[in-house]
Enzyme design. Sequence first.
Site, PDB file in Angstrom:
ATOM      1  CE  LYS A   1      56.518  54.552 -18.453  1.00  0.00           C
ATOM      2  NZ  LYS A   1      56.392  53.853 -19.749  1.00  0.00           N
TER       3      LYS A   1
ATOM      4  NE  ARG B   1      60.582  53.231 -19.369  1.00  0.00           N
ATOM      5  CZ  ARG B   1      60.681  53.307 -18.048  1.00  0.00           C
ATOM      6  NH1 ARG B   1      61.621  54.067 -17.476  1.00  0.00           N
ATOM      7  NH2 ARG B   1      59.850  52.630 -17.283  1.00  0.00           N
TER       8      ARG B   1
ATOM      9  N   GLY C   1      50.086  49.168 -20.578  1.00  0.00           N
ATOM     10  CA  GLY C   1      50.190  48.305 -21.749  1.00  0.00           C
ATOM     11  C   GLY C   1      49.525  48.821 -23.007  1.00  0.00           C
TER      12      GLY C   1
ATOM     13  CG  MET D   1      50.227  54.454 -25.705  1.00  0.00           C
ATOM     14  SD  MET D   1      50.528  56.163 -25.364  1.00  0.00           S
ATOM     15  CE  MET D   1      50.820  56.151 -23.624  1.00  0.00           C
TER      16      MET D   1
ATOM     17  NE  ARG E   1      52.161  52.634 -12.977  1.00  0.00           N
ATOM     18  CZ  ARG E   1      52.247  52.010 -14.149  1.00  0.00           C
ATOM     19  NH1 ARG E   1      52.488  52.684 -15.243  1.00  0.00           N
ATOM     20  NH2 ARG E   1      52.096  50.716 -14.230  1.00  0.00           N
TER      21      ARG E   1
ATOM     22  CG  HIS F   1      46.667  43.545 -19.877  1.00  0.00           C
ATOM     23  ND1 HIS F   1      45.403  43.141 -20.240  1.00  0.00           N
ATOM     24  CD2 HIS F   1      46.769  44.842 -20.233  1.00  0.00           C
ATOM     25  CE1 HIS F   1      44.771  44.149 -20.807  1.00  0.00           C
ATOM     26  NE2 HIS F   1      45.580  45.194 -20.816  1.00  0.00           N
TER      27      HIS F   1
ATOM     28  NE  ARG G   1      12.122  59.017 -10.947  1.00  0.00           N
ATOM     29  CZ  ARG G   1      13.148  58.524 -10.269  1.00  0.00           C
ATOM     30  NH1 ARG G   1      12.930  57.816  -9.162  1.00  0.00           N
ATOM     31  NH2 ARG G   1      14.379  58.727 -10.660  1.00  0.00           N
TER      32      ARG G   1
ATOM     33  NE  ARG H   1       8.272  63.609 -11.273  1.00  0.00           N
ATOM     34  CZ  ARG H   1       9.079  62.918 -12.082  1.00  0.00           C
ATOM     35  NH1 ARG H   1      10.092  63.525 -12.685  1.00  0.00           N
ATOM     36  NH2 ARG H   1       8.897  61.642 -12.268  1.00  0.00           N
TER      37      ARG H   1
ATOM     38  CD  GLU I   1      11.149  68.141 -15.791  1.00  0.00           C
ATOM     39  OE1 GLU I   1      11.806  67.100 -15.924  1.00  0.00           O
ATOM     40  OE2 GLU I   1      10.047  68.182 -15.220  1.00  0.00           O
TER      41      GLU I   1
ATOM     42  CB  SER J   1      14.528  70.069  -8.194  1.00  0.00           C
ATOM     43  OG  SER J   1      15.320  68.921  -8.335  1.00  0.00           O
TER      44      SER J   1
ATOM     45  N   GLY K   1      15.996  69.184 -13.386  1.00  0.00           N
ATOM     46  CA  GLY K   1      15.767  67.828 -13.885  1.00  0.00           C
ATOM     47  C   GLY K   1      16.651  67.649 -15.106  1.00  0.00           C
ATOM     48  CB  THR K   2      20.310  67.312 -15.387  1.00  0.00           C
ATOM     49  OG1 THR K   2      20.417  66.251 -14.447  1.00  0.00           O
ATOM     50  CG2 THR K   2      20.641  68.632 -14.722  1.00  0.00           C
ATOM     51  CG  ASN K   3      17.710  62.201 -16.067  1.00  0.00           C
ATOM     52  OD1 ASN K   3      18.911  62.408 -15.952  1.00  0.00           O
ATOM     53  ND2 ASN K   3      17.075  61.319 -15.333  1.00  0.00           N
ATOM     54  CG  ASP K   4      12.377  65.258 -19.113  1.00  0.00           C
ATOM     55  OD1 ASP K   4      12.329  64.783 -20.266  1.00  0.00           O
ATOM     56  OD2 ASP K   4      11.618  64.908 -18.199  1.00  0.00           O
TER      57      ASP K   4
ATOM     58  CB  CYS L   1      16.287  65.486  -8.800  1.00  0.00           C
ATOM     59  SG  CYS L   1      15.156  66.164 -10.014  1.00  0.00           S
TER      60      CYS L   1
ATOM     61  CE1 TYR M   1      18.092  68.441  -3.981  1.00  0.00           C
ATOM     62  CE2 TYR M   1      17.704  70.592  -2.980  1.00  0.00           C
ATOM     63  CZ  TYR M   1      17.276  69.534  -3.771  1.00  0.00           C
ATOM     64  OH  TYR M   1      16.040  69.571  -4.355  1.00  0.00           O
TER      65      TYR M   1
HETATM   66  P1  ADP Z   1      55.007  50.553 -19.511  1.00  0.00           P
HETATM   67  O1  ADP Z   1      54.578  51.956 -19.465  1.00  0.00           O
HETATM   68  O2  ADP Z   1      54.170  49.703 -20.380  1.00  0.00           O
HETATM   69  O3  ADP Z   1      55.226  50.002 -18.122  1.00  0.00           O
HETATM   70  P2  ADP Z   1      57.828  51.019 -19.662  1.00  0.00           P
HETATM   71  O4  ADP Z   1      58.252  52.179 -20.461  1.00  0.00           O
HETATM   72  O5  ADP Z   1      57.779  51.228 -18.202  1.00  0.00           O
HETATM   73  O6  ADP Z   1      56.434  50.522 -20.212  1.00  0.00           O
HETATM   74  O7  ADP Z   1      58.833  49.866 -20.025  1.00  0.00           O
HETATM   75  C1  ADP Z   1      58.544  48.517 -20.097  1.00  0.00           C
HETATM   76  C2  ADP Z   1      59.546  47.708 -19.332  1.00  0.00           C
HETATM   77  O8  ADP Z   1      60.870  47.980 -19.757  1.00  0.00           O
HETATM   78  C3  ADP Z   1      59.520  47.966 -17.864  1.00  0.00           C
HETATM   79  O9  ADP Z   1      59.478  46.732 -17.185  1.00  0.00           O
HETATM   80  C4  ADP Z   1      60.784  48.682 -17.554  1.00  0.00           C
HETATM   81  O10 ADP Z   1      61.269  48.336 -16.300  1.00  0.00           O
HETATM   82  C5  ADP Z   1      61.710  48.227 -18.665  1.00  0.00           C
HETATM   83  N1  ADP Z   1      62.656  49.304 -19.001  1.00  0.00           N
HETATM   84  C6  ADP Z   1      62.326  50.507 -19.481  1.00  0.00           C
HETATM   85  N2  ADP Z   1      63.411  51.298 -19.601  1.00  0.00           N
HETATM   86  C7  ADP Z   1      64.471  50.562 -19.191  1.00  0.00           C
HETATM   87  C8  ADP Z   1      65.859  50.828 -19.064  1.00  0.00           C
HETATM   88  N3  ADP Z   1      66.370  52.018 -19.368  1.00  0.00           N
HETATM   89  N4  ADP Z   1      66.652  49.841 -18.604  1.00  0.00           N
HETATM   90  C9  ADP Z   1      66.127  48.647 -18.293  1.00  0.00           C
HETATM   91  N5  ADP Z   1      64.827  48.333 -18.377  1.00  0.00           N
HETATM   92  C10 ADP Z   1      63.992  49.280 -18.819  1.00  0.00           C
HETATM   93 MG    MG Z   2      11.342  65.135 -16.213  1.00  0.00          MG
HETATM   94 MG    MG Z   3      56.356  50.691 -16.796  1.00  0.00          MG
END
Ligand code: ADP
Ligand code: MG
Ligand code: MG
Length: 931
Positions: free
Chosen positions: A55, A125, A134, A136, A369, A487, A608, A664, A799, A818, A820-823, A885, A905
Amino acid sequence: MPTATARKPTNSRTATKSRKPQAAIRNPKSRKHVYFFGNGKADGNRHMKDLLGGKGSGLAEMTNAGLPVPPGFTISTEVCNIYYEQKGKIPAAIDREIAEHVKKLEKAAAATLGSTDNPLLVSVRSGAKFSMPGMMDTILNLGLNDDAVEGLKRRTRNGRLAFDSYRRFIQMFGNVVLEVPKEAFEHELDAVKKARGAKLDTNLDEQALRDVVARYKKVVKTKAGREFPQNPREQLTMARDAVFRSWMNPRAQEYRRIYDIPDHIGTAVNVQMMVFGNTGDRSATGVGFTRNPATGKKEFYGEFLINAQGEDVVAGIRTPQPIHELEQVMPKAYKQLREITTRLERHYKDVQDFEFTIQDERLFMLQTRSGKRTGYAAVVIATDFVAEKLVTPRDAVLLVDPESLNQLLAPGFDQDEWKKIPTATRGLPASPGAASGQVVFTADHAVEWTRQGKQVILVRRETVPDDIHGMFVAQGILTATGGMTSHAAVVGRQMGKPSVVGAGALEINEAVRQFRVGGKTVKEGDFLSFDGLTGEVKIARVASKPSEILQVVNGTLARDKSDIYRRFETILTWSDKFRRLGIRANADLPDQAELAYAFGARGIGLCRTEHMFFGEGRIPIVQRMILADNEKDRRKALEELLPLQRDDFYGVFKGMHGCPVTIRTIDPPLHEFLPKREDLMIDVARLEATGHAGKELEEKRRLLARVEQLHEFNPMLGHRGVRLGITYPEITEMQTRAIIEAACRLNKEGLKVVPEIMIPLVGHVKELRDQKTIVDRVAGEVMKEQGTKITYLVGTMIEVPRGAMTADQIAAEAEFFSFGTNDLTQLTYGFSRDDVGKFLRIYQDKKILEKDPFASIDVEGVGKIVRSGVELGRQTRPDLKLGICGEHGGDPASIHFFEQVGLDYVSASPYRVPVARLAAAQAALAVKVGD
Ligand code: ADP
Ligand code: MG
Ligand code: MG
């Protein structure tokens, strides 16, 4: 048979070790911890995601590009690590640096924190390097208090806005920082709404909102046991620390575990001037994508809400409007938004997922992003980008997460059957794919029922980040509220999980575990199906059908009829150009070989032979071979097996169209082909008790005696692999004969094949020498009989750790290795592959292991052994052919490692061949997965 460990569909990232947050990435020389952005200039840029988070780096980049971004500053991820290192304290020097940046921001914003006539309001933020939707926390409208709110009213001449912002702030701060449950606030809001006969939040006027604020403050006082903090600087410090703490909350940790995101990278904190989407009807807030993230279609895509703030759009409180409707309401802002986002897509050369707010018709960009997308969309977008000349094929190959290709192979419904069932309701098609299973209403139940072997559909009013574990195991996710960017929709797409959201007709009663729709009641445990591409929901269990790609591969659909197949093929053909690693498949039977070849494998890395023993009607012959107590009888049984094995090999060679095939010799302990000891004991006891003397009883007794004889305390370390071939050389003889005869036959038919005969579980060079002598002798005999000469290789599986450590000696006899990374993983860790499930989860919870070492190679330990095996082997034999393998051959992160080690390979299961082709290309292009 040792079973392969179930792998989880993850976004594999580079294998990073589990570490607690710490300042390992801190550069002691860099004293800078806070980065400013505003007035067209930023301290950071797009390449600083490690330090600024996704961000923060996006805000900096947009600011530098001259886009309308509210000014602010980013507290770096290093500070998060320091916070944890210092047990929740931030050094005074950093506090001072932050205070300086607050001053700078006040100047840029021409407002002052806490001022009673022109207060600065900010958002605080979270934002890590990888987006974790969502997981954090974020706090809006910080800086308001009882006086500043009046100041805001004066400045904006909008009392409703001021108090709407204040109540939002108290709620968010109260919940995130003071840990007051959200419901406590919602309860008060509902009460005020009810008292005033208001349906929506937007119907509340200033007076009503003043009432809400007063009630909220009381809630804080009773639930948190303190007054709501009035000092903006104190608010800021508390909010910053709460964001740091949210990095380690359980749901964020769970999310990181699923997506292999290391704990130690930490989150940044962005402090940014607020802009207001809630000033009235000329304001709005929204989110969007530059292309459709579910289908990849080139269309402007998203949602907005008039007179709203922040999370309103994704929270499903009011139903948002589709973004194209913005064109009518605010044409100028709409046009600007389209221009900016198109520019961003071109700039980043990737689909952008953006957030914006319009304050009194003035547009502000708040986030951009790379958009998360389905595997389907990823392939469509990457191929479109090349067609549009936005990127080269080389870049396009990097735009698709290899793991997500699996989604394209996932089944859909049989349309004939699907059409027969009435549609119960329709929701928004958030993530494509066919889902069918039993209804559950909580994430915990989803997990529990799945453990019992049931397939479940998670039905929720709306999902919350805490549901992540249930969403992960469910066949599909169905919600009653929420839009395409809710979400459930975002997470569903990312997981490649079929999802339908906002199916408003569902009346869900989670308390009694049932929902009603169209006059019908559906209870927990009832069957339900939905199509994530159309949004249709049906109350029935519906059989699914292979994906379009599989249909083309199986020859039931013409290549020209499938657009997605052609795109899929294009991406993989490009990948083939860039990869160095060869791609083979692990296939035991002719049809598997054909499938693997169709998916692009050019060779078999592991066939096998014992799997052929389980074929129809063969078990009795195999048992006779095992039960024989003399060589003569054993040879007789082996003679019967010979033509069967020969035909199998013939089919497998043919299925691979002349590409190399590694076969094998028999590996598992012989008792696996016999009935279970306990079962036999019961049979014998029963026959004895009922007086059934005679042939049957005698047979069973004999069988039991032999089973007792073969019984091992630790079969994985017992009489298996090369040890069998050494004790029963006639087995190796028969298998060699079958292989060479099949190859000679194909040779005569005009298909040249080069069999690679592989001896398993070799730890000492003399073991291999013993078997090689047999192979060479029999091969010579057969070729003489057949009057043809063919080329064949003899090699071994590496292996057993001793095999790897003495690889220089072994390479004197072996023409190929070859791994044999499981064993090898099993024997290196001393973890039984079949029992690791009992404690692996606890190891992961305790952060002893971040990943399942059977799914993704343990680079530091097992990888070191592989590396040394490679180096020692090549010392003796520079042209030694090297492959892998194990299950790891289809794991993108492991493939990166094998590329670095310089194997020739990788060999993966047939369905993972496309994943391996793409991952090998990305590895060769030396790009870290997930970056
Ligand atoms: P998340 O990472 O969960 O998307 P954000 O930090 O992007 O959380 O913020 C959550 C919401 O708050 C977003 O919809 C964003 O547009 C809004 N928001 C964040 N900062 C501002 C700001 N400075 N002014 C207005 N809205 C904001
Ligand atoms: Mg084996
Ligand atoms: Mg956001």
